[in-house]
Design a protein around this motif. Structure first.
Motif, short mmCIF file in Angstrom:
data_model
loop_
_atom_site.label_atom_id
_atom_site.label_comp_id
_atom_site.label_asym_id
_atom_site.label_seq_id
_atom_site.Cartn_x
_atom_site.Cartn_y
_atom_site.Cartn_z
N ASP A 1 -4.52 -10.79 -26.29
CA ASP A 1 -3.41 -12.18 -25.09
C ASP A 1 -2.79 -12.21 -26.37
O ASP A 1 -1.47 -13.16 -25.88
N GLN A 2 -2.51 -11.54 -27.07
CA GLN A 2 -0.89 -11.90 -27.31
C GLN A 2 -0.08 -10.22 -27.61
O GLN A 2 0.91 -10.27 -28.64
N ARG B 1 0.24 -2.44 -31.41
CA ARG B 1 -0.42 -2.94 -32.72
C ARG B 1 -0.38 -4.42 -32.34
O ARG B 1 -0.94 -5.17 -33.45
N LEU B 2 0.24 -4.84 -31.42
CA LEU B 2 0.11 -6.53 -31.62
C LEU B 2 -1.23 -6.99 -31.00
O LEU B 2 -1.97 -7.47 -31.49
N PHE C 1 7.20 -11.81 -27.99
CA PHE C 1 5.27 -11.55 -28.20
C PHE C 1 5.67 -13.15 -28.94
O PHE C 1 6.75 -13.36 -29.66
N ARG C 2 4.50 -13.40 -29.18
CA ARG C 2 4.10 -14.76 -30.08
C ARG C 2 2.75 -14.24 -30.93
O ARG C 2 2.48 -13.11 -30.05
N VAL C 3 3.13 -14.83 -32.04
CA VAL C 3 2.05 -14.66 -33.85
C VAL C 3 1.69 -15.27 -33.47
O VAL C 3 1.99 -16.81 -33.59
N PRO C 4 0.49 -15.79 -33.99
CA PRO C 4 0.20 -17.19 -34.73
C PRO C 4 0.89 -16.98 -35.97
O PRO C 4 1.21 -16.11 -36.96
#
Length: 403
Positions: A373-374, A365-366, A390-393
């Motif tokens: 890349d995320q 889903r990410l 994980f990283r998200v904007p």
């Protein structure tokens, strides 16, 4: 005396010179505050109209969305009138000569059948209004997935090669926006399917364990049992809610807290929790149920098999335009190959979900939302615990917490 006669004239000339300079100064300030040229202003207006039309078109190919889009599209073309048609009717008409609206579906039918641009003449636009400004037009196909789904028709007082080229190019752009909108909807449908799958995976084992823990307190500590039952009700209400696919990190962490309260009732002093969250990341929108499965994985696979006390640490870090979320445990760790298989959606050798039941779901889903890349980053080894992050904007197009 003659010299005195020239004094008023000199003053008048001086006043005129000063006035000219003042006008020039005012004009320079005016242009400095606005656009450098008329061309710049026209470019800005075209881009603004395109952005507004694009938002409407991506929302769906319906009358309610086509109508506002048509106004902006007509402005971009500079046409007298513009119609947006699907395969059955004119969804929208913008501009003059709206008594021609009923004819637009017929004009579009020619394009829907051939897939080619059609040029309209006076014969194609019968009209009893003597000064009607709609006497010529151009109709271009709207294509999505190699299929003509509608047409864009631009009308003018007289035929124009420039209008024909512009209409064809604009129709190509509109087709792209409609295709992007369909991709957005497909992505949402895929995420909703993933959520249904995740709920089915989480609910059975967790309900059984939680009710067992609550039952153990019914006689010995009724107040504790009541509190746990309320936490269980709030957790399941959130996990099984019918809503959108995004929520805030704050709501996700609130549900994680409920989950951990129920797990601590089962594990007792064996389970410790550290929570380190930067306030700046709490309002960030994240996919619904993106954090809780990671915490559940840490408890079930990391700490359940460990002797003695185990710790789960949840961190939320502000990285400027990104938010980083990490879940770490000091449990038994895992074989990196098993984790890779879980992320790839492969079953364990025994056919069960194996290590990281929810990891593959969250990772998929990410990547659907933010790109490849995320996805999840997992650091683990046997006996050395596991860290999943994980990283998200902080701000991503189309990603908004659902009300």
């Amino acid at each position: 005396m003659p010299g005195d006669l020239h004094l008023p004239t000199a003053l008048l000339v001086l006043a005129v010179v000063v006035l000219v300079h003042l006008v020039a100064w005012w004009w320079r300030r005016r242009t400095a505050r606005g656009f450098l040229s008329e061309t710049d202003q026209q470019t800005y207006e075209t881009l603004r109209s395109g952005a507004q039309a694009g938002r409407s078109l991506r929302a769906g190919f319906t009358e309610s969305h086509a109508d506002p889009a048509a106004r902006h599209l007509r402005t971009m073309l500079g046409a007298t009138a513009l119609a947006v048609c699907d395969s059955q009717q004119a969804l929208a008409w913008s501009g003059l000569g709206d008594h021609h609206r009923e004819q637009a579906a017929g004009h579009a039918a020619r394009v829907l059948a051939s897939g080619d641009v059609a040029v309209l003449t006076r014969a194609d636009l019968p009209c009893e209004v003597p000064e009607c400004p709609v006497r010529a037009g151009v109709v271009a196909p709207l294509v999505v997935d190699d299929r003509v789904i509608g047409a864009l028709a631009a009308y003018s007082p007289r035929p124009s090669a420039g209008l024909a080229r512009a209409t064809e190019q604009l129709a190509t752009w509109v087709s792209g926006q409609l295709e992007l909108g369909e991709l957005d909807r497909e992505r949402t449908r895929a995420m909703e399917a993933e959520l249904r799958s995740l709920r089915a995976q989480i609910s059975p084992h967790f309900i059984y364990n939680s009710l067992g823990a609550i039952a153990s307190f019914v006689r010995t500590d009724p107040d504790r049992a009541r509190e746990l039952l309320l936490e269980f009700a709030d957790f399941t209400r959130y996990a099984l809610r019918r809503g959108g696919v995004y929520t805030t990190l704050a709501d996700e962490l609130r549900n994680v807290e409920r989950y951990l309260v129920l797990e601590q009732a089962r594990f007792g002093e064996r389970l410790r929790v550290n929570l380190l969250i930067a306030p700046e990341v709490l309002p960030v929108a994240v996919p619904y149920l993106a954090v809780q499965p990671l915490v559940e994985n840490a408890v079930r696979h990391g700490l359940a098999g460990k002797e003695g006390v185990g710790t789960v640490t949840i961190t939320g870090t502000d990285l400027g335009d990104l938010a980083e979320i990490a879940v770490e445990d000091d449990g038994v760790g895992s074989d990196p190959e098993l984790v890779r298989r879980a992320l790839d959606g492969e079953p364990a050798a025994d056919g069960s979900g194996g290590e990281g039941m929810g990891l593959g779901n969250v990772d998929a889903r990410l990547r659907q939302v933010y790109g490849d890349d995320q996805g999840l980053v997992v650091e683990t080894a046997p006996g050395l615990g596991t860290k999943v992050m994980f990283r998200v904007p902080k701000y991503a197009p189309g990603v908004h917490p659902d009300a």
